[in-house]
Write an enzyme that holds these catalytic residues in place. Structure first.
Site, PDB file in Angstrom:
ATOM      1  N   SER A  53      95.710  60.656 -11.381  1.00  0.00           N
ATOM      2  CA  SER A  53      95.663  61.986 -11.972  1.00  0.00           C
ATOM      3  C   SER A  53      96.867  62.223 -12.886  1.00  0.00           C
ATOM      4  CB  SER A  53      95.558  63.054 -10.877  1.00  0.00           C
ATOM      5  OG  SER A  53      95.333  64.326 -11.418  1.00  0.00           O
TER       6      SER A  53
ATOM      7  N   ASP B 191      93.069  61.797 -15.761  1.00  0.00           N
ATOM      8  CA  ASP B 191      91.689  61.424 -15.450  1.00  0.00           C
ATOM      9  C   ASP B 191      90.680  62.495 -15.845  1.00  0.00           C
ATOM     10  OD1 ASP B 191      92.564  63.113 -13.295  1.00  0.00           O
ATOM     11  OD2 ASP B 191      90.883  62.395 -12.086  1.00  0.00           O
TER      12      ASP B 191
ATOM     13  N   ASP C  63      90.102  65.726 -15.049  1.00  0.00           N
ATOM     14  CA  ASP C  63      89.461  66.720 -14.189  1.00  0.00           C
ATOM     15  C   ASP C  63      90.222  68.042 -14.193  1.00  0.00           C
ATOM     16  OD1 ASP C  63      91.667  66.059 -12.636  1.00  0.00           O
ATOM     17  OD2 ASP C  63      90.528  65.725 -10.786  1.00  0.00           O
TER      18      ASP C  63
ATOM     19  N   ASP D 206      94.512  66.340 -18.090  1.00  0.00           N
ATOM     20  CA  ASP D 206      95.414  65.423 -17.408  1.00  0.00           C
ATOM     21  C   ASP D 206      94.878  63.998 -17.571  1.00  0.00           C
ATOM     22  OD1 ASP D 206      93.170  65.710 -15.796  1.00  0.00           O
ATOM     23  OD2 ASP D 206      94.280  65.546 -13.928  1.00  0.00           O
TER      24      ASP D 206
END
Length: 461
Positions: A93, A230, A232, A228
């Site tokens: 993340s 990834d 999400d 961010d």
């Protein structure tokens, strides 16, 4: 410290995410959770993600389960592709590249805390490799993900808007460009990076804020968008480059989609409870598994139009919504593109700027930051002391006056008689200590965060 589950997924240092450990956790997931006899695998752009992905796929195949390699892909795009099957996303993340992790999905969506406990139990039991060699195939998950928004919002939803895309090392950097263009906007690529940059959309530093404002002025932008690592969690600015907090993006998105029930963590802006269109607001612990659990309970009991979002902006859709140009199917995982597109499209449809749309909400403002590289044992000890010892707590917060309420749903959230709020909580994913604040002006919220960043940092040192 060995890799462990935090607020969302398994995280640890790259040096500790060995092929053996990754294989053991993958086999544990297969043994402990439903997966529909097929598991989709995706990864972010961290240098370590490719090799970890190979270890995951190898372990899946050895257990006799078909692996579907989606390659480099946003986490919500992987979740969309894997509906009805299992999935594993390799990502850390927003945390630095020396760390990485695994996010697991069952056929209905992101795993619950109960699923995580089952995975840990199976891991501790050391599930042995089955010695099989199932097939692996590739699948392009990005095109269907882009199509999802094109169908729902239409090709004129963002017409006339010039939108900067802060690309950095986001796995969605090309997806964002494609979605903006498909919806009729003009996208401007900004600051693409070949080196991983750990962008935390919930704690945007001053240097980044200045950079965003500079881009808006230089390129004549209606907004700057990003995610961010990834993808999400969204990041969105108005036309002046001011970052719009993720929970405000969540409120605007929920309102546009006609949501009736909202599930959101206790760290979110309290403005969500001030709006009459949301009949019920459920406040949860921090982390998408807790939001999902509250959403599932609300759907089972109320059967209403249920959504969830977090203070970081990740948005979860629990019902089939009517979007401007078509239906938008549920997606029970944090998504970044929906809370980017929906507020922009809502402002465009209303003939307003994004800043004007935000200004119509009740005047409550939040800010957040994190003290990094804080030993977990010290962080927990400080929080325990402040939570359990009223005298220590009064001394720690003495500069803010009388206390109106203390909420320990997750961490320590103190509301003062002035209306100011300070919320302290060690991170569940990294050696960090989070400081949140809420106040009647953005300046006051920022002042509170700065004040308690210094106070917490001093206490932990």
């Amino acid at each position: 410290m060995a890799p462990k589950f935090g607020t969302s997924g398994l995280r640890g240092l790259v040096t500790e995410l060995t092929d053996e450990l990754v294989g053991d956790y993958t086999r544990a997931f297969i043994n402990a959770c439903p997966h529909g006899s097929r598991i989709y695998v995706g990864q972010d752009l961290r240098p370590s993600s490719e090799s970890i992905g190979e270890a995951v796929i190898r372990a899946i195949r050895e257990q006799g389960v078909e692996a579907v390699d989606c390659g480099v892909v946003p986490t919500p795009a992987l979740a969309l592709a894997a509906k009805g099957a299992g999935a594993v996303m390799i990502t850390g993340s927003h945390i630095p590249a020396d760390r990485n992790g695994l996010k697991f999905y069952v056929p209905t969506g992101e795993v619950s805390k109960a699923d995580e406990q089952a995975i840990v139990a199976a891991y501790d039991a050391k599930v042995a490799p089955a010695g099989k060699d199932a097939s692996v195939k590739e699948y392009g998950a990005i095109a269907p993900y882009v199509d999802r928004y094109a169908r729902a919002f239409g090709d004129t939803a963002l017409a006339g808007l010039r939108i900067g895309v802060y690309q950095h090392s986001s796995v969605a950097r090309d997806v964002m460009m494609a979605v903006i263009e498909r919806l009729g906007g003009v996208s401007v690529a900004l600051a693409r990076s070949d080196t991983f940059i750990p962008v935390d959309t919930e704690a945007v530093d001053q240097g980044t804020r200045d950079m965003l404002r500079g881009w808006c002025a230089e390129h004549g932008l209606s907004a700057v968008i990003s995610t961010d690592g990834d993808a999400d969690r969204p990041m969105v600015t108005d036309g002046d480059g001011n970052v719009i907090p993720g929970d405000i993006l969540g409120v605007l998105t929920a309102r546009m989609l006609g949501a009736e029930v909202v599930c959101t963590p206790v760290s979110s802006n309290s403005v969500v409870g001030m709006l009459p269109e949301f009949g019920t607001v459920h406040m949860t612990r921090i982390g998408s598994p807790f939001v999902i659990a509250a959403m599932e309970e609300a759907l089972a009991e109320e059967g209403a139009k249920v959504v969830g979002f977090e203070a970081n902006g990740g948005f979860l859709l629990g019902f089939e919504a009517d979007a401007p140009a078509g239906k938008l199917e549920p997606l029970m995982t944090r998504d970044s593109i929906l809370p980017i597109v929906a507020p922009l499209a809502a402002a465009k449809a209303a003939g307003r700027t994004l800043a004007e749309l935000v200004a119509e909400l009740p005047p409550r403002f939040t800010a957040a930051d994190r003290v990094t590289e804080t030993p977990t044992d010290k962080s927990k000890a400080l929080l325990a002391e402040l939570s359990e010892d009223a005298a220590k707590r009064a001394e720690f917060f003495s500069a803010l006056g009388g206390v109106a309420n203390v909420d320990q749903t997750d961490g320590l959230r103190v509301t003062f008689e002035s209306g100011d709020v300070v919320h302290l909580r060690p991170s569940g994913n990294a050696p960090e200590f989070r400081v949140y604040a809420e106040a009647s002006t953005p300046e006051r919220a920022r002042e509170l965060v700065d004040m308690y960043m210094e106070t917490v940092g001093g206490a932990l040192r």
